[in-house]
Design an enzyme around this catalytic site. Structure first.
Site, PDB file in Angstrom:
ATOM      1  N   LYS A  83      14.995  21.933  47.664  1.00  0.00           N
ATOM      2  CA  LYS A  83      15.733  22.901  47.140  1.00  0.00           C
ATOM      3  C   LYS A  83      17.494  22.967  47.461  1.00  0.00           C
ATOM      4  CE  LYS A  83      15.456  28.303  47.602  1.00  0.00           C
ATOM      5  NZ  LYS A  83      14.495  29.114  48.239  1.00  0.00           N
ATOM      6  N   SER A 158      13.391  32.864  45.227  1.00  0.00           N
ATOM      7  CA  SER A 158      14.294  32.066  44.762  1.00  0.00           C
ATOM      8  C   SER A 158      14.164  30.413  44.653  1.00  0.00           C
ATOM      9  CB  SER A 158      15.597  32.073  45.884  1.00  0.00           C
ATOM     10  OG  SER A 158      14.975  31.566  47.406  1.00  0.00           O
ATOM     11  N   SER A 182      10.370  34.306  48.423  1.00  0.00           N
ATOM     12  CA  SER A 182      11.085  33.192  47.646  1.00  0.00           C
ATOM     13  C   SER A 182      10.227  31.950  47.164  1.00  0.00           C
ATOM     14  CB  SER A 182      12.358  32.765  48.249  1.00  0.00           C
ATOM     15  OG  SER A 182      13.296  33.719  48.320  1.00  0.00           O
TER      16      SER A 182
END
Length: 297
Positions: A83, A158, A182
């Site tokens: 990520k 996210s 997320s």
């Protein structure tokens, strides 16, 4: 015949150890999938193809030199992704923000190092909204992350880029982070297994700026067993962790727990929104269906 991108992370690693497929073949196939599908799903903001192939060739050499395949790293040759909120030495870490578009850290987060030690090979950095704050993945750094099951809909956030990458069959497993949903939101939007781990289970070092102590690291995967394998690779206490959980007892693993009868469980559930928003009828129906299934199990 099963195609390479249909293999779970564990199946791919097992095939590498049996020398039925090479790490180079796995990474080349994943990069082709990335080139084909990423323009539609918006999973990646940075692709490190050259580095991925370099690691794949090194992994292939390790396989050919191994007298005992069982001594090889557990995820050797498995494509993955990191990520873009996580530090990667020598690779841009944009944090979903134009303000950090050119920032290149000189250190890896421990979770990045641990995945590499386990043999996983990162293809690059997955999309995240600015600083990981919204529950959708849209920035001006690239296209919005979309669920491959319906390209008119968001992959969530996210960790939306990670969810899109796994659901689109680019990688079998990806690293995400979760403070207020997320990992869980993209897992829901993309039809995946997503786990918000306990605080301290996976190190957030060596640089952890989360003063809220809410955000943790965890996996997005297509199977529970792959998620467990991710934990076995990364849930290893590191020096300087402010609140580490103890390592599992010797001889135990998260993957091993997948085959153990859990016994009778209590499942908590609630409907009241903390912000007073109304619940969509489709969400309520899915919630009721999941509750009934859990009760039946």
């Amino acid at each position: 015949m099963t195609q390479l991108h249909e293999l779970s992370a564990l199946d791919a690693a097992a095939a590498v150890r049996r020398r039925e497929v090479s790490p180079v073949e796995l990474v080349e196939h994943a990069l082709r999938r990335l080139g084909e599908h990423d323009p539609k799903v918006g999973a990646f903001v940075t692709v490190t193809a050259d580095a991925a192939m370099q690691h794949a060739r090194a992994a292939e050499h390790a396989v050919t030199q191994a007298d005992d395949p069982s001594t090889l790293p557990p995820l050797l040759g498995v494509p993955t992704a990191i990520k873009d909120l996580n530090n990667t030495a020598g690779v841009p870490t944009k944090l979903g923000s134009r303000a950090f578009a050119a920032w290149v850290p000189d250190v890896d987060d421990h979770v990045v190092t641990l995945l590499r030690t386990a043999g996983a090979i990162s293809l690059g950095k997955t999309a995240t909204p600015e600083f990981g704050l919204p529950c959708y993945t849209e920035t001006d750094l690239g296209p919005p992350a979309r669920t491959p099951w319906d390209l008119t809909r968001s992959a969530g956030g996210s960790s939306g880029g990670a969810g899109a990458a796994v659901a689109a069959g680019i990688v079998p497993i990806a690293q995400g982070s979760d403070g207020g949903g997320s990992i869980r939101i993209p897992a829901s939007a993309c039809g995946l297994v997503g786990l918000k781990t306990s605080r301290g289970r996976i190190s957030k070092g060596p640089l952890d700026f989360d003063s809220s102590r809410l955000s943790v690291y965890g996996p997005l995967a297509r199977t529970v067993r792959d998620a467990a394998a991710f934990l076995d690779a990364t849930a290893i206490p590191q020096p300087g962790d402010p609140n580490p959980l103890p390592a599992l007892p010797p001889g135990e693993s998260f993957l091993g727990w997948c085959d153990r009868e859990p016994g009778r469980l209590r499942i908590g559930r609630y409907l009241d929104s903390p912000i007073g928003s109304e619940l969509d009828p489709q969400v309520r129906a899915a919630w009721e269906q999941a509750s009934a299934l859990l009760a039946d199990l």
